[in-house]
Design an enzyme around this catalytic site. Structure first.
Site, PDB file in Angstrom:
ATOM      1  N   ASP B  35     -46.592 -52.023  11.214  1.00  0.00           N
ATOM      2  CA  ASP B  35     -45.768 -51.026  11.903  1.00  0.00           C
ATOM      3  C   ASP B  35     -44.563 -50.578  11.077  1.00  0.00           C
ATOM      4  OD1 ASP B  35     -47.260 -50.978  14.153  1.00  0.00           O
ATOM      5  OD2 ASP B  35     -45.951 -52.281  15.336  1.00  0.00           O
ATOM      6  N   LYS B  57     -45.841 -45.367  14.092  1.00  0.00           N
ATOM      7  CA  LYS B  57     -46.022 -44.209  14.961  1.00  0.00           C
ATOM      8  C   LYS B  57     -44.966 -43.151  14.693  1.00  0.00           C
ATOM      9  CE  LYS B  57     -48.032 -46.781  18.747  1.00  0.00           C
ATOM     10  NZ  LYS B  57     -47.710 -47.462  19.995  1.00  0.00           N
ATOM     11  N   MET B 171     -32.241 -50.870  22.464  1.00  0.00           N
ATOM     12  CA  MET B 171     -31.863 -49.512  22.802  1.00  0.00           C
ATOM     13  C   MET B 171     -31.795 -48.559  21.631  1.00  0.00           C
ATOM     14  SD  MET B 171     -28.963 -48.609  25.368  1.00  0.00           S
ATOM     15  CE  MET B 171     -27.652 -47.458  25.033  1.00  0.00           C
TER      16      MET B 171
END
Lengths: 256, 256
Positions: B35, B57, B171
């Protein structure tokens, strides 16, 4: 002479869950002070020349023993260059690190803290169980028995359970009689999936699944047999319980 | 030919936080699918003969890419004995493991999940910050931005904050404008300590402390600069912020 103290998280018991830095530090330590929850297989990785001191606490005599540990820590770091304080699980969660840090800060002794695999991460990995999920369960709440004495807090726990989130209870079963009844009393759905995992990551790992309303507390206690136990509650675990757990024994990897 | 897939948590970025089993599995893999959040120093530990495939992604095109990853995973495991799926942090928290597990279960392909150091554990260790404490804060709540869209859930978060417990918010700062105002709106004390940690455990780690009422969101965003960020909220962190953080630079350990 004054050395430093390195706090090391030993993980849930399986020595392969040590981090590379934790393993290395254990090779270099002069003295290792270790807790009751550190597995024997982890201790086997420490060289035989290293002094190993057991500082596990007795259940009935906590405060005295913590003072003794603090004094021993100071004593050791004044005699040795590298003192390792080895704790089960991670060092930062339910490891009562603050007391020992305060003692070192006050004595101006340098220290460092190394993260360890939490018992919860080890448990979830051993089961192949995601602890958060995209569709439901975007929170993870880590609690212990004392949380459930207070019904207002039980209601807050319910808010997260209703959103589909996972709740992990680090729970000595002999102290948790009130947990399940109090959750039911505030209105948590009796169908809520409950998973009990004992001695996760060790060869003696065992688990049982049920739901909140059907759980027989005495039977769960007997199953746990006083060994380290985690309760997992959450709708997001239902799918796991119905598929992976009942069917598949996965091939295991041996890396040592 | 059909192999197996091993899901490996790479930890928050520092390669020394890999577990012994994760390190070993990376040495033995035929292919590693990794990733965006896996640090380059972790990738450097993988032998050069091993095929490495980036499957990070793109922010604007998630669902399509996940389908591509699933297909690639199936394709690879049909060609190779040992396929490693390497994810940043732990594999079980905010790693969207469920999708990929479901695909493998459906295709009856064996897999195993290895735990990793969570970004939160890595952060806390890097700062020497206990995440739970004995006197207050016996819970730890791990959340993300979406939690704070719902004021009822904000109130449940407040119940834990009022008990002294710690709340960690994974976050992306650019999506979290509503978080701090919504906590203030439900009545969380404006004095509540807030700690922002960016790129924990990496050489580029940086942190800032403030409190809920004084936090300037635009300034925090600028400080974060789009890098992986954790917000820590909790009264139990006040002591840490006032002592360790403002004073002491601790000696670091180099183990490689």
């Amino acid at each position: 002479m004054q050395g430093k103290v390195i706090f090391v998280g030993a993980g849930p018991g399986n020595p392969e869950l040590l981090t590379l830095e934790a393993y290395q530090v254990l090779q270099e330590a002069d003295v290792v002070l270790y807790d009751a929850l550190v597995g024997p297989e982890v201790l086997d990785l420490i060289p035989s020349r290293t002094q190993k001191i057991y500082v596990g606490k007795r259940a009935t005599n906590h405060s005295h023993k913590q003072r003794e540990i603090n004094e021993l820590l100071l004593d050791m770091v004044r005699q040795h260059e590298c003192v390792v304080r080895l704790k089960g699980g991670d060092t930062l969660i339910y490891a009562r690190l603050a007391d020992e840090l305060a003692v070192l800060q006050q004595a101006r002794i340098p220290y460092q803290v190394l993260a360890g695999i939490t018992t919860l991460s080890g448990t979830a990995a051993a089961l192949g169980l995601p602890l958060t999920s995209r569709d439901c369960g975007s929170e993870l709440l880590i609690t212990t028995v004392s949380t459930y004495s207070d019904l207002e807090t039980c209601k807050a726990v319910m808010t997260f359970l209703n959103r589909g989130s996972g709740v992990a209870i680090y729970m000595p079963t002999f102290r948790g009689q009130h947990v399940l009844p109090n959750l039911l009393e505030v209105g948590v759905d009796a169908e809520l999936p409950l998973l009990l995992v004992v001695q996760a990551t060790l060869p003696t790992q065992r688990q049982q699944s049920t739901n909140l309303g059907q759980a027989d507390y005495d039977q769960l206690c007997a199953f746990s047999a006083g060994d380290p136990t985690i309760f997992l509650l959450g709708w997001s675990f239902a799918n796991y319980i119905s598929t992976a757990m009942l069917s598949k024994v996965l091939e295991s990897v041996h890396v040592h």
